[in-house]
Design a protein around this motif. Structure first.
Motif, PDB file in Angstrom:
ATOM      1  N   LYS A   1     -19.078 -25.634  15.826  1.00  0.00           N
ATOM      2  CA  LYS A   1     -19.263 -25.531  14.380  1.00  0.00           C
ATOM      3  C   LYS A   1     -20.600 -26.150  14.015  1.00  0.00           C
ATOM      4  O   LYS A   1     -20.660 -27.305  13.571  1.00  0.00           O
ATOM      5  CB  LYS A   1     -18.119 -26.238  13.649  1.00  0.00           C
TER       6      LYS A   1
ATOM      7  N   GLY B   1     -11.220 -23.027  12.200  1.00  0.00           N
ATOM      8  CA  GLY B   1     -10.148 -23.277  11.231  1.00  0.00           C
ATOM      9  C   GLY B   1      -9.899 -24.763  11.133  1.00  0.00           C
ATOM     10  O   GLY B   1     -10.603 -25.568  11.757  1.00  0.00           O
ATOM     11  N   PRO B   2      -8.917 -25.165  10.340  1.00  0.00           N
ATOM     12  CA  PRO B   2      -8.589 -26.592  10.216  1.00  0.00           C
ATOM     13  C   PRO B   2      -7.852 -27.065  11.461  1.00  0.00           C
ATOM     14  O   PRO B   2      -6.640 -26.999  11.534  1.00  0.00           O
ATOM     15  CB  PRO B   2      -7.686 -26.651   8.972  1.00  0.00           C
ATOM     16  N   ASN B   3      -8.622 -27.514  12.452  1.00  0.00           N
ATOM     17  CA  ASN B   3      -8.068 -27.768  13.783  1.00  0.00           C
ATOM     18  C   ASN B   3      -8.516 -29.112  14.328  1.00  0.00           C
ATOM     19  O   ASN B   3      -9.229 -29.178  15.349  1.00  0.00           O
ATOM     20  CB  ASN B   3      -8.499 -26.644  14.753  1.00  0.00           C
ATOM     21  N   LEU B   4      -8.137 -30.173  13.667  1.00  0.00           N
ATOM     22  CA  LEU B   4      -8.482 -31.515  14.175  1.00  0.00           C
ATOM     23  C   LEU B   4      -7.808 -31.711  15.526  1.00  0.00           C
ATOM     24  O   LEU B   4      -6.567 -31.655  15.634  1.00  0.00           O
ATOM     25  CB  LEU B   4      -8.030 -32.565  13.173  1.00  0.00           C
TER      26      LEU B   4
ATOM     27  N   LYS C   1     -18.864 -26.913   6.372  1.00  0.00           N
ATOM     28  CA  LYS C   1     -17.846 -27.916   5.994  1.00  0.00           C
ATOM     29  C   LYS C   1     -18.143 -29.277   6.616  1.00  0.00           C
ATOM     30  O   LYS C   1     -17.763 -30.321   6.065  1.00  0.00           O
ATOM     31  CB  LYS C   1     -16.430 -27.421   6.332  1.00  0.00           C
ATOM     32  N   ASN C   2     -18.821 -29.289   7.747  1.00  0.00           N
ATOM     33  CA  ASN C   2     -19.166 -30.581   8.356  1.00  0.00           C
ATOM     34  C   ASN C   2     -20.151 -31.358   7.478  1.00  0.00           C
ATOM     35  O   ASN C   2     -20.098 -32.592   7.396  1.00  0.00           O
ATOM     36  CB  ASN C   2     -19.765 -30.374   9.751  1.00  0.00           C
TER      37      ASN C   2
ATOM     38  N   ASP D   1     -10.505 -25.274   6.363  1.00  0.00           N
ATOM     39  CA  ASP D   1     -11.182 -26.254   7.221  1.00  0.00           C
ATOM     40  C   ASP D   1     -11.882 -27.324   6.387  1.00  0.00           C
ATOM     41  O   ASP D   1     -11.924 -28.507   6.763  1.00  0.00           O
ATOM     42  CB  ASP D   1     -12.191 -25.519   8.118  1.00  0.00           C
TER      43      ASP D   1
ATOM     44  N   THR E   1     -10.800 -31.120   6.907  1.00  0.00           N
ATOM     45  CA  THR E   1     -11.779 -32.073   7.452  1.00  0.00           C
ATOM     46  C   THR E   1     -12.071 -33.189   6.458  1.00  0.00           C
ATOM     47  O   THR E   1     -12.078 -34.372   6.816  1.00  0.00           O
ATOM     48  CB  THR E   1     -13.086 -31.342   7.829  1.00  0.00           C
TER      49      THR E   1
ATOM     50  N   LEU F   1      -9.376 -38.632  10.625  1.00  0.00           N
ATOM     51  CA  LEU F   1      -9.696 -38.272  12.016  1.00  0.00           C
ATOM     52  C   LEU F   1     -11.044 -37.568  12.131  1.00  0.00           C
ATOM     53  O   LEU F   1     -11.603 -37.468  13.217  1.00  0.00           O
ATOM     54  CB  LEU F   1      -8.622 -37.317  12.581  1.00  0.00           C
ATOM     55  N   SER F   2     -11.555 -37.036  11.010  1.00  0.00           N
ATOM     56  CA  SER F   2     -12.811 -36.275  11.073  1.00  0.00           C
ATOM     57  C   SER F   2     -13.986 -37.174  11.432  1.00  0.00           C
ATOM     58  O   SER F   2     -14.236 -38.191  10.789  1.00  0.00           O
ATOM     59  CB  SER F   2     -13.087 -35.598   9.733  1.00  0.00           C
ATOM     60  N   ARG F   3     -14.723 -36.762  12.458  1.00  0.00           N
ATOM     61  CA  ARG F   3     -15.914 -37.519  12.857  1.00  0.00           C
ATOM     62  C   ARG F   3     -17.008 -37.409  11.801  1.00  0.00           C
ATOM     63  O   ARG F   3     -17.764 -38.335  11.574  1.00  0.00           O
ATOM     64  CB  ARG F   3     -16.451 -37.051  14.222  1.00  0.00           C
ATOM     65  N   ASN F   4     -17.107 -36.220  11.153  1.00  0.00           N
ATOM     66  CA  ASN F   4     -18.135 -36.049  10.118  1.00  0.00           C
ATOM     67  C   ASN F   4     -17.842 -36.915   8.903  1.00  0.00           C
ATOM     68  O   ASN F   4     -18.715 -37.597   8.386  1.00  0.00           O
ATOM     69  CB  ASN F   4     -18.245 -34.569   9.736  1.00  0.00           C
TER      70      ASN F   4
ATOM     71  N   THR G   1     -19.188 -36.195  18.719  1.00  0.00           N
ATOM     72  CA  THR G   1     -20.105 -35.279  18.036  1.00  0.00           C
ATOM     73  C   THR G   1     -19.766 -35.142  16.549  1.00  0.00           C
ATOM     74  O   THR G   1     -18.667 -34.725  16.203  1.00  0.00           O
ATOM     75  CB  THR G   1     -19.994 -33.880  18.696  1.00  0.00           C
TER      76      THR G   1
HETATM   77  O1  LIG Z   1     -13.766 -29.165  12.938  1.00  0.00           O
HETATM   78  C1  LIG Z   1     -12.918 -30.016  12.862  1.00  0.00           C
HETATM   79  C2  LIG Z   1     -11.593 -29.775  12.277  1.00  0.00           C
HETATM   80  O2  LIG Z   1     -11.396 -28.430  11.992  1.00  0.00           O
HETATM   81  C3  LIG Z   1     -13.199 -31.378  13.359  1.00  0.00           C
HETATM   82  O3  LIG Z   1     -13.954 -32.040  12.417  1.00  0.00           O
HETATM   83  P1  LIG Z   1     -14.889 -33.247  12.872  1.00  0.00           P
HETATM   84  O4  LIG Z   1     -15.885 -32.669  13.834  1.00  0.00           O
HETATM   85  O5  LIG Z   1     -15.482 -33.766  11.618  1.00  0.00           O
HETATM   86  O6  LIG Z   1     -13.976 -34.238  13.540  1.00  0.00           O
END
Ligand SMILES: O=C(CO)COP(=O)(O)O
Ligand SMILES: NC(=O)C1=CN([C@@H]2O[C@H](COP(=O)(O)OP(=O)(O)OC[C@H]3O[C@@H](n4cnc5c(N)ncnc54)[C@H](OP(=O)(O)O)[C@@H]3O)[C@@H](O)[C@H]2O)C=CC1
Length: 332
Positions: free
Chosen positions: A107, A137-140, A192-193, A245, A249, A254-257, A280
């Motif tokens: 992404k 998609g929304p896939n953490l 979205k990031n 997503d 996110t 949990l989202s790194r961004n 990342t």
């Molecule tokens: O793309 C993601 C969820 O769909 C993961 O998001 P992060 O890279 O911010 O953790």
């Protein structure tokens, strides 16, 4: 589908995606760039650094040799950072099976070229665009690794190929939908990031749900504006790869961004935030490429512009907020 599936990249998403494939009945070979990671997966069924609680199914093996993973693979899944993909794939391309399907999990948008990941794949592997499938998609990854119900979009200009990948990743906890809008799905995932960085910044600055809803909604508006300018179907942005997503996110710790954004919102520099976070966070680099893409197509992306300024020009987040809130008022 008869041959095994290769997953190139053993980070969070590559590892969780290997579990999905195995649970859907495929034999999977993961490539990990560090031999100890490959060994831990092969011998103990674990990737301790990225998903320590996950016990991988027996159908998953791993190797430190990408050519070994790719040989004989009918489907090759690419799960490396967006900015290293071109270099990685250049080394692997000549070993791909002649009709292998290439699946992109990335992404991001490439710095310098402003290309989407599927475009980088087409150029580097010298394959037709209809051999590239995008999963977004929304896939953490940690939630998927825990087997929590989730859905995704499997996009390809060749719907037959999308359906093949859809079948290969359907499990009781993972529900993929096909779509032929590759551009829309990739942009939804990449932008979205950047919006999640803004959301994290706002959260750390102490702003509440009005501000955060504004960022999600106006973030989606600027994503769709760019998408339409590039030929995407606007409806894609109302779906899993768009709104789904973005909401998933932004709202997830949990989202790194989002987490990276929180560091910036607390006043840390880019370097301090990089030290504090390990995995990342694609939006940090992609915000530059997305801003350039938007400017080239004369599309206004005010949130992306401000995220880029905070990340790369050292602008104080409070000034970025002021800039966003003092823009000329206009119809929605
Ligand atoms: O793309 C993601 C969820 O769909 C993961 O998001 P992060 O890279 O911010 O953790
Ligand atoms: N994690 C998630 O929840 C999701 C992620 N994605 C996307 O998937 C893509 C991959 O992300 P994710 O797995 O999360 O990232 P991680 O940070 O978890 O893992 C990155 C992986 O890439 C490897 N890597 C790092 N640098 C290089 C390099 N120069 N060459 C080759 N490999 C390298 C890492 O190896 P090493 O361990 O040796 O550093 C690691 O295996 C991203 O584009 C991300 O946006 C999409 C959906 C969900």
């Amino acid at each position: 589908m008869s041959g095994h599936v290769a997953v190139l990249g053993a980070g969070s998403w590559g590892t969780a995606f290997a579990k999905i494939l195995a649970d859907a009945g495929r034999e999977v070979a993961i490539w990990a760039r560090r031999p100890p990671v490959a060994e831990a997966i092969r011998l103990r069924g674990r990737n301790p650094e990225y998903l320590p609680d996950l016990r991988l199914p027996h159908r998953v093996t791993a190797t430190g040799d990408a050519v070994e993973a790719i040989s004989g693979a009918e489907v090759v899944v690419l799960a490396v950072p967006s900015q290293t993909l071109r270099g990685n794939l250049a080394e692997w391309a000549s070993h791909l099976e002649p009709d292998a399907t290439l699946v992109s999990l990335m992404k991001g948008i490439e710095l310098g070229t402003t290309k989407r990941m599927s475009e980088v794949i087409v150029e580097t592997a010298k394959v037709a665009a209809d051999r590239v499938v995008v999963v977004s998609g929304p896939n953490l990854a940690p939630e998927i690794a825990a087997g929590q119900p989730a859905a995704t979009v499997v996009a390809c200009t060749d719907i037959g190929r999308a359906t093949l990948v859809q079948r290969a990743v359907t499990t009781p906890y993972f529900r993929p939908y096909t779509n032929d809008d590759v551009i829309g799905c990739e942009l939804g995932g990449a932008v979205k990031n950047v919006i999640a960085l803004a959301y994290g910044i706002a959260t750390a600055m102490g702003f509440g749900d009005n501000t955060r809803a504004m960022l999600i909604t106006r973030g989606l508006a600027e994503t769709a504006r760019l998408g339409v300018a590039l030929g995407a179907d606007p409806l894609t942005f109302a779906g899993l790869a768009g709104m789904g997503d973005l909401v998933g996110t932004c709202s997830s710790p949990l989202s790194r961004n989002r987490t990276f954004g929180e560091h910036l919102g607390r006043g840390e520099t880019l370097e301090q935030a990089q030290v504090a976070t390990r995995q990342t966070a694609e939006g940090v680099k992609s915000c530059l490429a997305i801003r350039d893409l938007a400017r080239a197509h004369r599309v206004e992306m005010p949130i992306t512009e401000q995220v880029e300024r905070v990340c790369h020009e050292g602008v104080d987040p409070r000034l970025a907020v002021r800039a966003l809130m003092s823009r000329t008022t206009k119809p929605e």
